[in-house]
Design a protein around this motif. Structure first.
Motif, PDB file in Angstrom:
ATOM      1  N   GLU A 186     -24.646 -22.979  60.775  1.00 28.11           N
ATOM      2  CA  GLU A 186     -25.772 -22.325  60.087  1.00 28.11           C
ATOM      3  C   GLU A 186     -27.104 -22.972  60.462  1.00 28.11           C
ATOM      4  OE1 GLU A 186     -27.433 -21.721  55.510  1.00 28.11           O
ATOM      5  OE2 GLU A 186     -25.289 -22.071  55.854  1.00 28.11           O
ATOM      6  N   PHE A 187     -27.132 -24.304  60.491  1.00 26.15           N
ATOM      7  CA  PHE A 187     -28.380 -24.996  60.823  1.00 26.15           C
ATOM      8  C   PHE A 187     -28.726 -24.872  62.304  1.00 26.15           C
ATOM      9  CE2 PHE A 187     -27.282 -27.745  56.976  1.00 26.15           C
ATOM     10  CZ  PHE A 187     -28.144 -27.035  56.147  1.00 26.15           C
ATOM     11  N   LEU A 188     -27.704 -24.789  63.158  1.00 27.41           N
ATOM     12  CA  LEU A 188     -27.966 -24.552  64.578  1.00 27.41           C
ATOM     13  C   LEU A 188     -28.604 -23.177  64.771  1.00 27.41           C
ATOM     14  CD1 LEU A 188     -24.725 -25.925  66.311  1.00 27.41           C
ATOM     15  CD2 LEU A 188     -27.043 -26.806  66.605  1.00 27.41           C
ATOM     16  N   GLN A 189     -28.075 -22.192  64.066  1.00 25.71           N
ATOM     17  CA  GLN A 189     -28.608 -20.833  64.179  1.00 25.71           C
ATOM     18  C   GLN A 189     -30.050 -20.754  63.683  1.00 25.71           C
ATOM     19  OE1 GLN A 189     -25.523 -18.897  61.901  1.00 25.71           O
ATOM     20  NE2 GLN A 189     -24.438 -18.195  63.733  1.00 25.71           N
ATOM     21  N   LYS A 190     -30.363 -21.560  62.674  1.00 23.90           N
ATOM     22  CA  LYS A 190     -31.724 -21.581  62.129  1.00 23.90           C
ATOM     23  C   LYS A 190     -32.656 -22.492  62.923  1.00 23.90           C
ATOM     24  CE  LYS A 190     -30.399 -20.626  57.320  1.00 23.90           C
ATOM     25  NZ  LYS A 190     -30.391 -21.164  55.931  1.00 23.90           N
ATOM     26  N   ARG A 191     -32.090 -23.227  63.879  1.00 22.18           N
ATOM     27  CA  ARG A 191     -32.845 -24.201  64.672  1.00 22.18           C
ATOM     28  C   ARG A 191     -33.485 -25.254  63.766  1.00 22.18           C
ATOM     29  NH1 ARG A 191     -31.596 -23.362  70.190  1.00 22.18           N
ATOM     30  NH2 ARG A 191     -31.326 -21.134  70.503  1.00 22.18           N
ATOM     31  N   ASP A 192     -32.734 -25.648  62.749  1.00 18.95           N
ATOM     32  CA  ASP A 192     -33.202 -26.647  61.780  1.00 18.95           C
ATOM     33  C   ASP A 192     -32.689 -28.019  62.223  1.00 18.95           C
ATOM     34  OD1 ASP A 192     -33.710 -28.297  59.601  1.00 18.95           O
ATOM     35  OD2 ASP A 192     -33.288 -26.723  58.129  1.00 18.95           O
ATOM     36  N   VAL A 193     -33.522 -28.742  62.955  1.00 14.46           N
ATOM     37  CA  VAL A 193     -33.113 -29.997  63.589  1.00 14.46           C
ATOM     38  C   VAL A 193     -32.693 -31.052  62.572  1.00 14.46           C
ATOM     39  CG1 VAL A 193     -33.856 -31.907  65.065  1.00 14.46           C
ATOM     40  CG2 VAL A 193     -34.565 -29.567  65.595  1.00 14.46           C
ATOM     41  N   GLU A 194     -33.535 -31.305  61.580  1.00 13.77           N
ATOM     42  CA  GLU A 194     -33.241 -32.361  60.609  1.00 13.77           C
ATOM     43  C   GLU A 194     -31.967 -32.059  59.820  1.00 13.77           C
ATOM     44  OE1 GLU A 194     -36.508 -33.217  58.079  1.00 13.77           O
ATOM     45  OE2 GLU A 194     -37.853 -33.811  59.707  1.00 13.77           O
ATOM     46  N   SER A 195     -31.799 -30.806  59.443  1.00 13.39           N
ATOM     47  CA  SER A 195     -30.636 -30.436  58.634  1.00 13.39           C
ATOM     48  C   SER A 195     -29.338 -30.523  59.425  1.00 13.39           C
ATOM     49  CB  SER A 195     -30.806 -29.020  58.071  1.00 13.39           C
ATOM     50  OG  SER A 195     -31.887 -28.970  57.166  1.00 13.39           O
ATOM     51  N   VAL A 196     -29.365 -30.095  60.692  1.00 15.29           N
ATOM     52  CA  VAL A 196     -28.134 -30.144  61.478  1.00 15.29           C
ATOM     53  C   VAL A 196     -27.748 -31.592  61.773  1.00 15.29           C
ATOM     54  CG1 VAL A 196     -29.071 -30.076  63.850  1.00 15.29           C
ATOM     55  CG2 VAL A 196     -26.881 -28.996  63.337  1.00 15.29           C
ATOM     56  N   GLU A 197     -28.752 -32.432  61.984  1.00 14.65           N
ATOM     57  CA  GLU A 197     -28.481 -33.855  62.214  1.00 14.65           C
ATOM     58  C   GLU A 197     -27.828 -34.471  60.977  1.00 14.65           C
ATOM     59  OE1 GLU A 197     -30.885 -37.897  63.615  1.00 14.65           O
ATOM     60  OE2 GLU A 197     -31.920 -35.966  63.497  1.00 14.65           O
ATOM     61  N   SER A 198     -28.353 -34.138  59.798  1.00 15.18           N
ATOM     62  CA  SER A 198     -27.790 -34.648  58.540  1.00 15.18           C
ATOM     63  C   SER A 198     -26.389 -34.095  58.307  1.00 15.18           C
ATOM     64  CB  SER A 198     -28.694 -34.267  57.364  1.00 15.18           C
ATOM     65  OG  SER A 198     -29.960 -34.876  57.485  1.00 15.18           O
ATOM     66  N   ALA A 199     -26.186 -32.818  58.634  1.00 15.03           N
ATOM     67  CA  ALA A 199     -24.883 -32.181  58.415  1.00 15.03           C
ATOM     68  C   ALA A 199     -23.796 -32.849  59.255  1.00 15.03           C
ATOM     69  CB  ALA A 199     -24.967 -30.695  58.745  1.00 15.03           C
ATOM     70  N   VAL A 200     -24.117 -33.171  60.499  1.00 18.99           N
ATOM     71  CA  VAL A 200     -23.140 -33.841  61.368  1.00 18.99           C
ATOM     72  C   VAL A 200     -22.853 -35.248  60.853  1.00 18.99           C
ATOM     73  CG1 VAL A 200     -22.714 -34.754  63.681  1.00 18.99           C
ATOM     74  CG2 VAL A 200     -23.740 -32.487  63.399  1.00 18.99           C
ATOM     75  N   ARG A 201     -23.899 -35.935  60.409  1.00 21.52           N
ATOM     76  CA  ARG A 201     -23.717 -37.291  59.883  1.00 21.52           C
ATOM     77  C   ARG A 201     -22.819 -37.272  58.637  1.00 21.52           C
ATOM     78  NH1 ARG A 201     -28.537 -38.566  60.027  1.00 21.52           N
ATOM     79  NH2 ARG A 201     -28.515 -39.743  61.974  1.00 21.52           N
ATOM     80  N   ILE A 202     -23.063 -36.323  57.745  1.00 23.75           N
ATOM     81  CA  ILE A 202     -22.247 -36.190  56.530  1.00 23.75           C
ATOM     82  C   ILE A 202     -20.801 -35.857  56.902  1.00 23.75           C
ATOM     83  CG2 ILE A 202     -21.841 -34.730  54.501  1.00 23.75           C
ATOM     84  CD1 ILE A 202     -24.923 -34.480  54.286  1.00 23.75           C
ATOM     85  N   HIS A 203     -20.644 -34.968  57.868  1.00 23.69           N
ATOM     86  CA  HIS A 203     -19.313 -34.563  58.336  1.00 23.69           C
ATOM     87  C   HIS A 203     -18.498 -35.768  58.809  1.00 23.69           C
ATOM     88  CE1 HIS A 203     -16.218 -32.228  60.359  1.00 23.69           C
ATOM     89  NE2 HIS A 203     -16.513 -32.810  61.507  1.00 23.69           N
ATOM     90  N   LEU A 204     -19.128 -36.615  59.602  1.00 28.26           N
ATOM     91  CA  LEU A 204     -18.421 -37.775  60.147  1.00 28.26           C
ATOM     92  C   LEU A 204     -18.189 -38.852  59.084  1.00 28.26           C
ATOM     93  CD1 LEU A 204     -20.211 -37.940  63.609  1.00 28.26           C
ATOM     94  CD2 LEU A 204     -17.864 -37.212  63.142  1.00 28.26           C
ATOM     95  N   HIS A 205     -19.111 -38.965  58.131  1.00 32.51           N
ATOM     96  CA  HIS A 205     -18.902 -39.908  57.029  1.00 32.51           C
ATOM     97  C   HIS A 205     -17.717 -39.465  56.171  1.00 32.51           C
ATOM     98  CE1 HIS A 205     -21.921 -43.050  57.122  1.00 32.51           C
ATOM     99  NE2 HIS A 205     -22.832 -42.172  57.513  1.00 32.51           N
ATOM    100  N   ARG A 206     -17.589 -38.155  55.967  1.00 32.83           N
ATOM    101  CA  ARG A 206     -16.439 -37.647  55.206  1.00 32.83           C
ATOM    102  C   ARG A 206     -15.140 -37.998  55.922  1.00 32.83           C
ATOM    103  NH1 ARG A 206     -18.413 -33.888  51.343  1.00 32.83           N
ATOM    104  NH2 ARG A 206     -20.107 -32.578  52.143  1.00 32.83           N
ATOM    105  N   LEU A 207     -15.145 -37.817  57.239  1.00 37.23           N
ATOM    106  CA  LEU A 207     -13.961 -38.137  58.029  1.00 37.23           C
ATOM    107  C   LEU A 207     -13.627 -39.618  57.919  1.00 37.23           C
ATOM    108  CD1 LEU A 207     -11.751 -37.545  60.078  1.00 37.23           C
ATOM    109  CD2 LEU A 207     -13.466 -37.705  61.894  1.00 37.23           C
ATOM    110  N   MET A 208     -14.634 -40.461  58.031  1.00 32.96           N
ATOM    111  CA  MET A 208     -14.409 -41.903  57.938  1.00 32.96           C
ATOM    112  C   MET A 208     -13.864 -42.283  56.566  1.00 32.96           C
ATOM    113  SD  MET A 208     -14.453 -44.814  59.443  1.00 32.96           S
ATOM    114  CE  MET A 208     -15.564 -44.825  60.852  1.00 32.96           C
ATOM    115  N   ASP A 209     -14.391 -41.656  55.515  1.00 33.35           N
ATOM    116  CA  ASP A 209     -13.910 -41.945  54.156  1.00 33.35           C
ATOM    117  C   ASP A 209     -12.436 -41.591  54.007  1.00 33.35           C
ATOM    118  OD1 ASP A 209     -16.388 -42.843  53.413  1.00 33.35           O
ATOM    119  OD2 ASP A 209     -17.008 -40.956  52.471  1.00 33.35           O
ATOM    120  N   ARG A 210     -12.017 -40.500  54.654  1.00 37.68           N
ATOM    121  CA  ARG A 210     -10.618 -40.081  54.548  1.00 37.68           C
ATOM    122  C   ARG A 210      -9.688 -41.007  55.329  1.00 37.68           C
ATOM    123  NH1 ARG A 210      -9.505 -34.916  52.667  1.00 37.68           N
ATOM    124  NH2 ARG A 210      -7.352 -35.630  52.861  1.00 37.68           N
TER     125      ARG A 210
END
Length: 242
Positions: free
Chosen positions: A216-240
């Motif tokens: 969704e953020f890639l489609q909107k070209r929202d740089v800050e949001s997509v960067e945060s989304a990927v970071r959150i995604h990987l933190h979730r993976l690390m937590d698991r």
């Protein structure tokens, strides 16, 4: 004596099974090496080209389809092949250079999954940010298709690993940075190793909404949001993984 004889027979069968499994694994690796040479050295199949179907390849190499699939998984993890569900197996559009030592070394190294995720946490948020500004509309549309494919496979209870690998590597390539392409084997290896997680299906279901947000953020070209989304995604993976 009868019990001992039965135990001996069971042990013998167990040894034969272990040897057979080792032989099959060795044959799959040899097949992967031959197929890799055909692609990288002989140029029989070029970037983006579709390989013959499983039956034809298995017959050519004189192996079973199961062994062939293992070989294809190895080359997919190495960034040489791409398995596109419902379409077949293709040579990657951007092949790793044979002079690059990272690929063979990485495939041989015993690396903890957490270590691989940590590398991704450092690099991938910035990769996504670059992809957000540099990716073509066609590339973003392709990333969106891959996200839907992961969701479809998950709902059907099928293995999503190959589609998940394709999703993340498509973002990596959309950054259009030559250096980042060299870490593609790290991403592939990390996602491939997730097959072994006991809570694999549960893990993937919990991470799926992250994929949707990233697209969704890639489609909107929202740089800050997509960067945060990927970071959150990987933190979730690390937590698991803890």
């Amino acid at each position: 004596m009868l019990v001992n004889a039965l135990n001996d027979r069971l042990l013998d069968k167990g040894c034969k099974l272990t040897v057979r499994m080792a032989e099959n694994k060795n044959l799959a690796q040899k097949t992967a090496n031959v197929l890799s040479r055909i692609i990288l050295e002989d140029g029989e199949y070029g970037p983006g080209q579709k390989l013959p179907n499983e039956n034809a390849l298995a017959e050519r190499f004189g192996i079973s389809r199961t062994t062939l699939r293992e070989a294809i998984k190895t080359l997919s993890a190495g960034g040489i092949l791409e398995v596109r569900h419902g379409r077949g197996t293709f040579v990657a559009e951007q092949l790793p250079k044979r002079s690059d030592p990272s690929l063979p070394e990485l495939m041989r190294m015993k690396i903890e999954l957490k270590d691989l995720v940590e590398v991704r946490m450092i690099i991938e948020p910035q990769v996504a940010a670059l992809a957000c500004t540099r990716a073509t509309d066609k590339e973003i549309a392709y990333i969106s298709e891959l996200e839907l494919e992961v969701e479809r496979l998950l709902k059907m209870g099928e293995d999503t690993t190959d589609a998940d690998i394709a999703f993340h590597t498509a973002i990596l390539r959309a950054a259009h940075n030559v250096f980042f392409l060299h870490i593609e084997p790290v991403v592939r290896r990390c996602l491939s190793d997730q097959r072994t997680l006991k809570a694999n299906e549960s893990l993937k279901k919990s991470l799926l909404p992250d994929h949707t947000m990233i697209v969704e953020f890639l489609q909107k070209r929202d740089v800050e949001s997509v960067e945060s989304a990927v970071r959150i995604h990987l933190h979730r993976l690390m937590d698991r993984l803890d």
